[in-house]
Design a protein around this motif. Structure first.
Motif, short mmCIF file in Angstrom:
data_model
loop_
_atom_site.label_atom_id
_atom_site.label_comp_id
_atom_site.label_asym_id
_atom_site.label_seq_id
_atom_site.Cartn_x
_atom_site.Cartn_y
_atom_site.Cartn_z
N VAL A 280 0.86 -1.19 0.00
CA VAL A 280 0.00 0.00 0.00
C VAL A 280 0.89 1.24 0.00
N GLN A 281 0.37 2.31 -0.57
CA GLN A 281 1.10 3.57 -0.65
C GLN A 281 0.62 4.53 0.41
N ALA A 282 1.56 5.19 1.08
CA ALA A 282 1.25 6.24 2.05
C ALA A 282 2.14 7.42 1.72
N GLY A 283 1.63 8.31 0.88
CA GLY A 283 2.45 9.43 0.42
C GLY A 283 3.59 8.94 -0.44
N HIS A 284 4.82 9.29 -0.07
CA HIS A 284 5.98 8.86 -0.84
C HIS A 284 6.55 7.54 -0.33
N LEU A 285 5.84 6.88 0.61
CA LEU A 285 6.31 5.63 1.19
C LEU A 285 5.40 4.46 0.81
N LEU A 286 5.98 3.27 0.83
CA LEU A 286 5.23 2.04 0.64
C LEU A 286 5.35 1.19 1.90
N HIS A 287 4.26 0.48 2.22
CA HIS A 287 4.25 -0.42 3.37
C HIS A 287 3.60 -1.74 2.97
N LEU A 288 3.83 -2.75 3.79
CA LEU A 288 3.11 -4.02 3.68
C LEU A 288 1.95 -3.99 4.66
N ARG A 289 0.78 -4.40 4.19
CA ARG A 289 -0.43 -4.32 5.01
C ARG A 289 -1.23 -5.60 4.90
N THR A 290 -1.70 -6.08 6.06
CA THR A 290 -2.64 -7.19 6.13
C THR A 290 -3.88 -6.70 6.88
#
Length: 407
Positions: A280-290
Motif C-alpha cells: 500500500v502507498q502512504a504518500g511517498h512511502l510504501l508499506h506491507l499491510r494485512t
C-alpha cells in the motif's frame, strides 16, 4: 443526528446544514480564543472533514475508550501512561460531521451561536503541564548506536523485534498556521487519517497523517484492524505493485500479523477474515499491510473492539516482541518519553453510537508554539537482519511526511 444521549431530554435545538470547510477557520479561531479543546480530522479517502469541540477544559482524563457505547468524543492516548502524558477523551459537546452542526445541549447551542463573540468573564485554565521537547534529540551516530544495541539484543535471543524511535526538532516557518498545515496534509495524503488536536489545559498541539488503523467498529456490526510494517520509498516513475520486499521487511510484517492473531486467540476468537499482505502507498512511502475483519453479527463478542484495543496497544509495530520485554528495553535505552507519539487517537462513537475508529499516532509532530518549533517523531522496526544505516534512512523518510508542511 445528535451524538450524545445525555441531552435527549432537552428541547430539540435548531441546527442548520453548514459547510464545515467554510466554517473551519472560524471554529478553530473560536476554540483557540476561548481555550476549548478541539479535534479536527479527515478519515482515509473521505470527502469531508469532521470536528469536535469540548466545552470542558480538561475532558475525561485517564479514560479508556468504549468503542461500542458510552461517551462520544475524540480519544487521545499516549504510547504509555506517564507523568507527562495521560489518556483523555474530548467529549463531543459540539460535533460537525462535515455537513451539519450538532449541538444537542443548551450550553453547546449557546457556544455555537456566540462563537465569534468574546467571552465576557473567561479565565483560561492553567496548563496541566507545559509541553517541552524530549530530552533526547538523537543525531545520526546516537540513533545508529541505539539501533545497533537493539539488533544485538535480537541476535542474542532476548527479543524477536524492537522498534526504537527518535525525535527531531525543526523550526516552524514564518507565520506557521496549524489549520493550513492540516489542509496541506489532507491534500498530500488522501489515504491517511489526518488529524489536528489542541488541548490547551495539557498544552498539547499535535498534527499528523497516520497510515495505520488500530481498531475500528462500524455500526456495531463490523470490527477491523490492520498489520502494517515494512517501509520503502516509492521510486519515481514506478507503481506500488512493482515493489520488491526484502526478507527483513517480510519478517517484520509477519511479526505484526502474528501478534494480532495471538490477540484473537487470547479471546478465543477464530472467526476472522484475513487479507494480505499487500503493498500500500502512504504518500511517498510504501508499506506491507494485512487487513483483519470480524462480522460481529456472527460471533458472541459484543465488546470485541474495546477488548482488542486493550490487547493491541501498544502494538508490536511500535514496540516490539515479546511486547513486555521490548517495552522494558525501550524504557531503558530509548532515553526519552514518547508521550503521544505512537499512542492512538480518533473518534469514538461518532458519528453515531457503535461507530469508532482509532489510529496509531504515527507520521506526526508536536507543535511547540512558544518555542516556534516542532518535534517530529519516527521509528524503525528492527529484526536480526536490520542495518543501522538503513534504519536511520528509513526514519528520515518517515519524518518527511509531516516535515514537508514546514517547507
Amino acid at each position: 443526528m445528535p451524538v450524545e444521549t445525555a441531552a435527549d431530554s432537552s428541547p430539540a435545538l435548531p441546527v442548520s446544514p453548514v459547510s464545515l470547510p467554510a466554517l473551519l477557520p472560524e471554529l478553530w479561531a473560536a476554540a483557540r480564543f476561548r481555550r476549548n479543546p478541539i479535534a479536527i480530522w479527515r478519515r482515509p479517502l473521505a470527502a469531508q472533514t469532521e470536528a469536535s469541540i469540548s466545552l470542558s477544559s480538561y475532558g475525561l482524563t485517564g479514560f479508556a475508550p468504549n468503542l461500542e457505547s458510552g461517551p462520544a468524543g475524540f480519544a487521545f492516548s499516549p504510547f504509555q501512561d506517564s507523568d507527562r502524558a495521560n489518556a483523555f477523551l474530548l467529549p463531543a459537546d459540539v460535533y460537525f460531521d462535515g455537513l451539519t452542526a450538532h449541538a444537542p445541549t443548551a450550553d453547546a447551542a449557546a457556544w455555537l451561536a456566540a462563537r465569534t463573540a468574546r467571552p465576557p468573564d473567561f479565565t483560561p485554565p492553567a496548563p496541566y503541564q507545559r509541553a517541552a521537547a524530549p530530552a533526547l534529540l538523537a543525531d545520526e551516530p546516537t540513533y545508529r548506536a541505539l539501533v545497533a544495541a537493539g539488533i544485538a539484543q535480537i541476535r542474542g535471543g532476548a527479543l524477536r523485534k524492537v522498534v526504537p524511535a527518535r525525535a527531531a526538532l525543526r523550526a516552524l516557518p514564518p507565520a506557521f498556521e496549524p489549520l493550513a498545515a492540516f489542509a496541506k496534509l489532507c491534500a498530500a495524503h488522501p489515504r491517511a487519517f489526518v488529524s489536528l488536536v489542541w488541548h490547551p489545559a495539557y498544552d498539547q498541539l499535535w498534527l499528523g497523517a497516520s497510515p495505520e488503523l488500530l481498531a475500528e467498529v462500524e455500526g456495531g456490526h463490523t470490527f477491523r484492524t490492520v498489520a502494517l510494517a515494512g517501509t520503502q520509498p516509492l521510486a519515481p516513475g514506478t507503481h506500488p505493485d512493482d515493489a520488491r520486499w526484502s526478507q527483513k521487511e517480510l519478517e517484520e510484517q509477519a511479526n505484526v500479523t502474528r501478534y494480532i492473531i495471538e490477540c484473537f486467540k487470547r479471546l478465543r476468537l477464530r472467526e476472522y477474515h484475513e487479507t494480505g499482505p499487500r503493498t500500500v502507498q502512504a504518500g511517498h512511502l510504501l508499506h506491507l499491510r494485512t487487513d483483519f475483519e470480524v462480522d460481529l453479527r456472527t460471533v458472541p463478542f459484543p465488546t470485541l473492539g474495546s477488548d482488542m484495543l486493550r490487547l493491541l496497544h501498544p502494538t508490536s509495530a511500535v514496540a516490539g516482541m515479546p511486547r513486555e520485554a521490548a517495552l522494558a528495553w525501550l524504557r531503558q535505552h530509548e532515553g526519552y518519553d514518547r508521550t503521544y507519539y505512537s499512542g492512538f487517537l480518533g473518534p469514538v462513537n461518532l458519528p453515531a453510537p457503535g461507530t469508532s475508529a482509532l489510529y496509531v499516532n504515527l507520521r506526526c509532530m508536536q507543535v511547540l508554539e512558544a518555542e516556534n518549533a516542532a518535534v517530529l517523531y519516527a521509528g524503525a522496526g528492527l529484526t536480526a537482519a536490520s542495518d543501522p544505516a538503513r534504519e536511520w534512512a528509513e526514519t528520515e523518510q518517515k519524518l518527511r511526511v509531516v516535515a514537508d508542511v514546514l517547507l
